[in-house]
Design an enzyme around this catalytic site. Sequence first.
Site, PDB file in Angstrom:
ATOM      1  NE  ARG A  74      -0.459   5.401   0.147  1.00 27.82           N
ATOM      2  CZ  ARG A  74       0.596   4.875  -0.164  1.00 27.82           C
ATOM      3  NH1 ARG A  74       1.461   5.045  -1.254  1.00 27.82           N
ATOM      4  NH2 ARG A  74       1.089   3.930   0.910  1.00 27.82           N
ATOM      5  CG  PHE A  79       6.074   7.831   3.693  1.00 27.38           C
ATOM      6  CD1 PHE A  79       7.375   7.853   2.888  1.00 27.38           C
ATOM      7  CD2 PHE A  79       5.202   7.228   2.977  1.00 27.38           C
ATOM      8  CE1 PHE A  79       7.652   7.032   2.283  1.00 27.38           C
ATOM      9  CE2 PHE A  79       5.501   6.066   2.183  1.00 27.38           C
ATOM     10  CZ  PHE A  79       6.654   6.084   1.678  1.00 27.38           C
ATOM     11  CD  GLN A  82       0.796   7.495  -4.467  1.00 23.81           C
ATOM     12  OE1 GLN A  82       1.097   7.016  -3.402  1.00 23.81           O
ATOM     13  NE2 GLN A  82       0.368   6.816  -5.308  1.00 23.81           N
ATOM     14  CG  ASN A 122       0.569   2.215  -7.488  1.00 22.42           C
ATOM     15  OD1 ASN A 122       1.078   2.621  -6.412  1.00 22.42           O
ATOM     16  ND2 ASN A 122      -0.402   3.152  -8.045  1.00 22.42           N
ATOM     17  CG  PHE A 133       6.178   9.469  -3.893  1.00 19.25           C
ATOM     18  CD1 PHE A 133       7.369  10.014  -3.049  1.00 19.25           C
ATOM     19  CD2 PHE A 133       6.386   8.563  -4.709  1.00 19.25           C
ATOM     20  CE1 PHE A 133       8.719   9.241  -3.312  1.00 19.25           C
ATOM     21  CE2 PHE A 133       7.670   7.829  -4.850  1.00 19.25           C
ATOM     22  CZ  PHE A 133       8.582   8.009  -3.974  1.00 19.25           C
ATOM     23  CG  LEU A 142      10.501   4.916  -1.020  1.00 16.51           C
ATOM     24  CD1 LEU A 142       9.555   5.814  -1.309  1.00 16.51           C
ATOM     25  CD2 LEU A 142       9.869   3.429  -1.213  1.00 16.51           C
ATOM     26  CG  HIS A 146       9.637   4.291  -6.020  1.00 17.76           C
ATOM     27  ND1 HIS A 146       8.254   4.250  -6.369  1.00 17.76           N
ATOM     28  CD2 HIS A 146       9.681   3.436  -5.016  1.00 17.76           C
ATOM     29  CE1 HIS A 146       7.669   3.238  -5.808  1.00 17.76           C
ATOM     30  NE2 HIS A 146       8.420   2.839  -5.023  1.00 17.76           N
TER      31      HIS A 146
END
Length: 411
Positions: A74, A79, A82, A122, A133, A142, A146
């Site tokens: 991803r 941004f 991942q 997730n 990531f 975030l 995270h």
Amino acid sequence: MSTTTWSAGMRNAENPRVYFDMSQGGASLGRIVFELYKDVTPKTAENFRVLARGDTVSEKTGRKLAFKGCGFHRVIKDFMIQGGDFTNHNGTGGESIYGEKFEDENFELKHDKIGLLSMVTNSGPATNGSQFFITTSTPSHLDGKHVVFGQVLKGMNVVRRIENTPKNDQDAPLTPVIISDCGELSPGESDVDPSTIDPEDQYEDYPEDFLELETLEDEQKIIKVYEVATHVKGVGTGRFKKGDNKSAIDKWQKVIRYLDYLALTPEEVPIEGQLWNAEKMAKFWSFKISCLNNIAMAELKLESNRPAINTTTKIIGIIEKLKSTQASSHTKYAPFFNPSDLCKALYRRGQAHTKTNEFDEALTDLQRALKLSEESDGKPDVGIVKEIAVVQKTLKERKEKERKAYGKMFA
């Protein structure tokens, strides 16, 4: 040459370092070196370190727990990128060294700079596995959700390449980006991948990671960008002359990234006495268009015909916008492009269309190029005339073939 480029200092010299050697489509992208914040998040750091080493197996499944061979599934520009799903390779799997999932260790560190390592959860809180990531922005939303557990020490240029790779609607790279090798670096061990060193070009691949630029005033920033761009363009020309078209394209595309960093658009009008006057704009657009034409030329040699069409279409679009801006401006100034630049772009796009069997489009471009060459040189260009003849012959043969086919149908 300046060495003020992207390189993070160690947060703690006693923290472990690990590396990823990245590849895409069988070609090396380079090495990313990480510091793992064992001093702040020891459990999370240990999970990543062991997975990078790849020397343990799952007690539950017997599966090898390793990042090697895993990809970045991803990618979202500006941004993060991942990866870490070594079971399903799509963001739905992965496994930690502590079991399938483990708890959030702490949220002491914030997502306050690019190049940070952070865990993917997730399924909500306390669902850390092997997915992670790397930030390419500062996603403060975030924070507290995270766990930040490391940073990129070297290889942010590789992260940028991954960040900018073409992708599908699900943000997955069209060509898989793979961790071809990985491991832990011993204290004092060199973190350099010798295969990625370019002795002719030591500037960062992406201007955003060339930290010196951010310290300069606008005028000096332009000078520095031209310094880098001129040097790198020369390296690309040298590679092209040696027949290394792919490397030449890589270097010239790097030049375009540095020029784009200056954020000058073809809709802007020069203002005397200001930062972008007519002389500076003329230099900028001449430099950029020349470099794009070089890229198209090398793409044609590699038979990369669709990319060549895209590159030349970009050139033609820039020139058309420059012409429109000049025509509508109340300020009188000379054009920022040479008619030969447009001629080259049309000729090369015509060649690319021919090779993709788009003969009508090819003929249109080649006839426009021929007219420009006649206006510029007072006589038609021999190469363009020959190319037109080939296309016209092909079109005639195709029409004759179609005529005979229709004749058989109604006979």
